[in-house]
Design a protein around this motif. Sequence first.
Motif, PDB file in Angstrom:
ATOM      1  N   MET A  21       0.749  15.532   0.661  1.00  0.00           N
ATOM      2  CA  MET A  21       0.680  14.830   1.930  1.00  0.00           C
ATOM      3  C   MET A  21       2.003  14.088   2.136  1.00  0.00           C
ATOM      4  O   MET A  21       2.531  13.467   1.233  1.00  0.00           O
ATOM      5  N   ASN A  22       2.525  14.140   3.358  1.00  0.00           N
ATOM      6  CA  ASN A  22       3.779  13.453   3.647  1.00  0.00           C
ATOM      7  C   ASN A  22       3.532  11.973   3.959  1.00  0.00           C
ATOM      8  O   ASN A  22       2.386  11.518   4.026  1.00  0.00           O
ATOM      9  N   ALA A  23       4.611  11.219   4.141  1.00  0.00           N
ATOM     10  CA  ALA A  23       4.494   9.775   4.354  1.00  0.00           C
ATOM     11  C   ALA A  23       3.741   9.449   5.637  1.00  0.00           C
ATOM     12  O   ALA A  23       2.943   8.503   5.680  1.00  0.00           O
ATOM     13  N   THR A  24       3.960  10.243   6.699  1.00  0.00           N
ATOM     14  CA  THR A  24       3.255  10.002   7.954  1.00  0.00           C
ATOM     15  C   THR A  24       1.759  10.239   7.782  1.00  0.00           C
ATOM     16  O   THR A  24       0.935   9.473   8.268  1.00  0.00           O
ATOM     17  N   GLY A  25       1.399  11.299   7.070  1.00  0.00           N
ATOM     18  CA  GLY A  25      -0.014  11.587   6.807  1.00  0.00           C
ATOM     19  C   GLY A  25      -0.670  10.495   5.986  1.00  0.00           C
ATOM     20  O   GLY A  25      -1.806  10.096   6.250  1.00  0.00           O
ATOM     21  N   ALA A  26       0.057  10.006   4.981  1.00  0.00           N
ATOM     22  CA  ALA A  26      -0.473   8.931   4.136  1.00  0.00           C
ATOM     23  C   ALA A  26      -0.662   7.655   4.959  1.00  0.00           C
ATOM     24  O   ALA A  26      -1.666   6.949   4.800  1.00  0.00           O
ATOM     25  N   LEU A  27       0.275   7.365   5.853  1.00  0.00           N
ATOM     26  CA  LEU A  27       0.169   6.195   6.726  1.00  0.00           C
ATOM     27  C   LEU A  27      -1.068   6.316   7.610  1.00  0.00           C
ATOM     28  O   LEU A  27      -1.859   5.369   7.741  1.00  0.00           O
ATOM     29  N   GLY A  28      -1.272   7.494   8.188  1.00  0.00           N
ATOM     30  CA  GLY A  28      -2.434   7.723   9.043  1.00  0.00           C
ATOM     31  C   GLY A  28      -3.743   7.599   8.286  1.00  0.00           C
ATOM     32  O   GLY A  28      -4.700   6.989   8.764  1.00  0.00           O
ATOM     33  N   ARG A  29      -3.808   8.162   7.091  1.00  0.00           N
ATOM     34  CA  ARG A  29      -5.036   8.079   6.283  1.00  0.00           C
ATOM     35  C   ARG A  29      -5.342   6.628   5.903  1.00  0.00           C
ATOM     36  O   ARG A  29      -6.499   6.210   5.904  1.00  0.00           O
ATOM     37  N   TYR A  30      -4.300   5.871   5.582  1.00  0.00           N
ATOM     38  CA  TYR A  30      -4.495   4.462   5.252  1.00  0.00           C
ATOM     39  C   TYR A  30      -5.054   3.709   6.461  1.00  0.00           C
ATOM     40  O   TYR A  30      -6.006   2.939   6.347  1.00  0.00           O
ATOM     41  N   GLY A  31      -4.484   3.951   7.628  1.00  0.00           N
ATOM     42  CA  GLY A  31      -4.970   3.315   8.852  1.00  0.00           C
ATOM     43  C   GLY A  31      -6.410   3.691   9.151  1.00  0.00           C
ATOM     44  O   GLY A  31      -7.213   2.848   9.559  1.00  0.00           O
ATOM     45  N   GLU A  32      -6.762   4.963   8.928  1.00  0.00           N
ATOM     46  CA  GLU A  32      -8.142   5.400   9.152  1.00  0.00           C
ATOM     47  C   GLU A  32      -9.109   4.718   8.185  1.00  0.00           C
ATOM     48  O   GLU A  32     -10.232   4.376   8.564  1.00  0.00           O
ATOM     49  N   SER A  33      -8.669   4.510   6.962  1.00  0.00           N
ATOM     50  CA  SER A  33      -9.519   3.800   5.993  1.00  0.00           C
ATOM     51  C   SER A  33      -9.748   2.361   6.431  1.00  0.00           C
ATOM     52  O   SER A  33     -10.873   1.846   6.359  1.00  0.00           O
ATOM     53  N   LEU A  34      -8.693   1.702   6.905  1.00  0.00           N
ATOM     54  CA  LEU A  34      -8.843   0.333   7.413  1.00  0.00           C
ATOM     55  C   LEU A  34      -9.778   0.309   8.622  1.00  0.00           C
ATOM     56  O   LEU A  34     -10.627  -0.577   8.750  1.00  0.00           O
ATOM     57  N   ALA A  35      -9.629   1.292   9.493  1.00  0.00           N
ATOM     58  CA  ALA A  35     -10.466   1.363  10.695  1.00  0.00           C
ATOM     59  C   ALA A  35     -11.933   1.569  10.325  1.00  0.00           C
ATOM     60  O   ALA A  35     -12.818   0.917  10.885  1.00  0.00           O
ATOM     61  N   ALA A  36     -12.199   2.467   9.387  1.00  0.00           N
ATOM     62  CA  ALA A  36     -13.581   2.724   8.968  1.00  0.00           C
ATOM     63  C   ALA A  36     -14.202   1.457   8.379  1.00  0.00           C
ATOM     64  O   ALA A  36     -15.368   1.149   8.646  1.00  0.00           O
ATOM     65  N   ARG A  37     -13.423   0.731   7.614  1.00  0.00           N
ATOM     66  CA  ARG A  37     -13.929  -0.531   7.052  1.00  0.00           C
ATOM     67  C   ARG A  37     -14.226  -1.541   8.157  1.00  0.00           C
ATOM     68  O   ARG A  37     -15.222  -2.272   8.087  1.00  0.00           O
ATOM     69  N   ARG A  38     -13.358  -1.600   9.166  1.00  0.00           N
ATOM     70  CA  ARG A  38     -13.572  -2.533  10.285  1.00  0.00           C
ATOM     71  C   ARG A  38     -14.858  -2.186  11.022  1.00  0.00           C
ATOM     72  O   ARG A  38     -15.664  -3.055  11.359  1.00  0.00           O
ATOM     73  N   LEU A  39     -15.073  -0.887  11.278  1.00  0.00           N
ATOM     74  CA  LEU A  39     -16.288  -0.473  11.982  1.00  0.00           C
ATOM     75  C   LEU A  39     -17.530  -0.834  11.174  1.00  0.00           C
ATOM     76  O   LEU A  39     -18.512  -1.344  11.721  1.00  0.00           O
ATOM     77  N   ALA A  40     -17.497  -0.570   9.878  1.00  0.00           N
ATOM     78  CA  ALA A  40     -18.634  -0.912   9.012  1.00  0.00           C
ATOM     79  C   ALA A  40     -18.870  -2.417   8.994  1.00  0.00           C
ATOM     80  O   ALA A  40     -20.014  -2.876   8.988  1.00  0.00           O
ATOM     81  N   ALA A  41     -17.794  -3.190   9.028  1.00  0.00           N
ATOM     82  CA  ALA A  41     -17.908  -4.652   8.980  1.00  0.00           C
ATOM     83  C   ALA A  41     -18.600  -5.216  10.223  1.00  0.00           C
ATOM     84  O   ALA A  41     -19.210  -6.281  10.157  1.00  0.00           O
ATOM     85  N   VAL A  42     -18.515  -4.503  11.345  1.00  0.00           N
ATOM     86  CA  VAL A  42     -19.182  -4.972  12.567  1.00  0.00           C
ATOM     87  C   VAL A  42     -20.529  -4.275  12.765  1.00  0.00           C
ATOM     88  O   VAL A  42     -21.117  -4.344  13.841  1.00  0.00           O
ATOM     89  N   GLY A  43     -21.013  -3.589  11.734  1.00  0.00           N
ATOM     90  CA  GLY A  43     -22.355  -3.031  11.765  1.00  0.00           C
ATOM     91  C   GLY A  43     -22.483  -1.584  12.191  1.00  0.00           C
ATOM     92  O   GLY A  43     -23.590  -1.070  12.323  1.00  0.00           O
ATOM     93  N   MET A  44     -21.372  -0.921  12.428  1.00  0.00           N
ATOM     94  CA  MET A  44     -21.443   0.499  12.788  1.00  0.00           C
ATOM     95  C   MET A  44     -21.620   1.342  11.533  1.00  0.00           C
ATOM     96  O   MET A  44     -21.248   0.931  10.434  1.00  0.00           O
ATOM     97  N   ILE A  45     -22.184   2.514  11.717  1.00  0.00           N
ATOM     98  CA  ILE A  45     -22.354   3.451  10.613  1.00  0.00           C
ATOM     99  C   ILE A  45     -21.407   4.621  10.831  1.00  0.00           C
ATOM    100  O   ILE A  45     -21.477   5.300  11.868  1.00  0.00           O
ATOM    101  N   VAL A  46     -20.508   4.830   9.891  1.00  0.00           N
ATOM    102  CA  VAL A  46     -19.562   5.939   9.983  1.00  0.00           C
ATOM    103  C   VAL A  46     -20.295   7.220   9.592  1.00  0.00           C
ATOM    104  O   VAL A  46     -20.833   7.336   8.497  1.00  0.00           O
ATOM    105  N   LEU A  47     -20.321   8.176  10.525  1.00  0.00           N
ATOM    106  CA  LEU A  47     -21.004   9.448  10.307  1.00  0.00           C
ATOM    107  C   LEU A  47     -20.060  10.519   9.758  1.00  0.00           C
ATOM    108  O   LEU A  47     -20.487  11.385   8.995  1.00  0.00           O
TER     109      LEU A  47
END
Length: 125
Positions: A1-27
């Motif tokens: 994975m390149n640096a841009t892909g790694a940056l995007g995956r990291y951001g998606e992980s943060l986003a998924a955690r944020r959604l879970a923190a406000v009570g959403m369920i990641v499907l």
Amino acid sequence: MNATGALGRYGESLAARRLAAVGMIVLARNWRCGRTGEIDIVARDSDAQGREALVVCEVKTRRAGSFEHPMAAVTPEKADRLRRLAACWLDRHGGPPPGGVRIDLIGVVLPRRGAPEVEHARGVA
């Protein structure tokens, strides 16, 4: 994975955690529909009456100082593609839930130092 892909995956992980923190369920994460494209995060959210809504979430991650703020990244063309992807998900998963479908955007800005800034905009398209 390149640096841009790694940056995007990291951001998606943060986003998924944020959604879970406000009570959403990641499907699903990085759900693909043929040549139409990919949904970064598919989640389920409930409104005050308990009706469930499907949330198609686009995640944009940028390093601080980048030319464009991540929240400006959803163009009309991108919004149309997200709507087509949502229709594809619904077709494959039994139709819309009682609360309908919503398209959200999560923008992640990674400063040189300090904690990432995560901004969640609901119903952007």
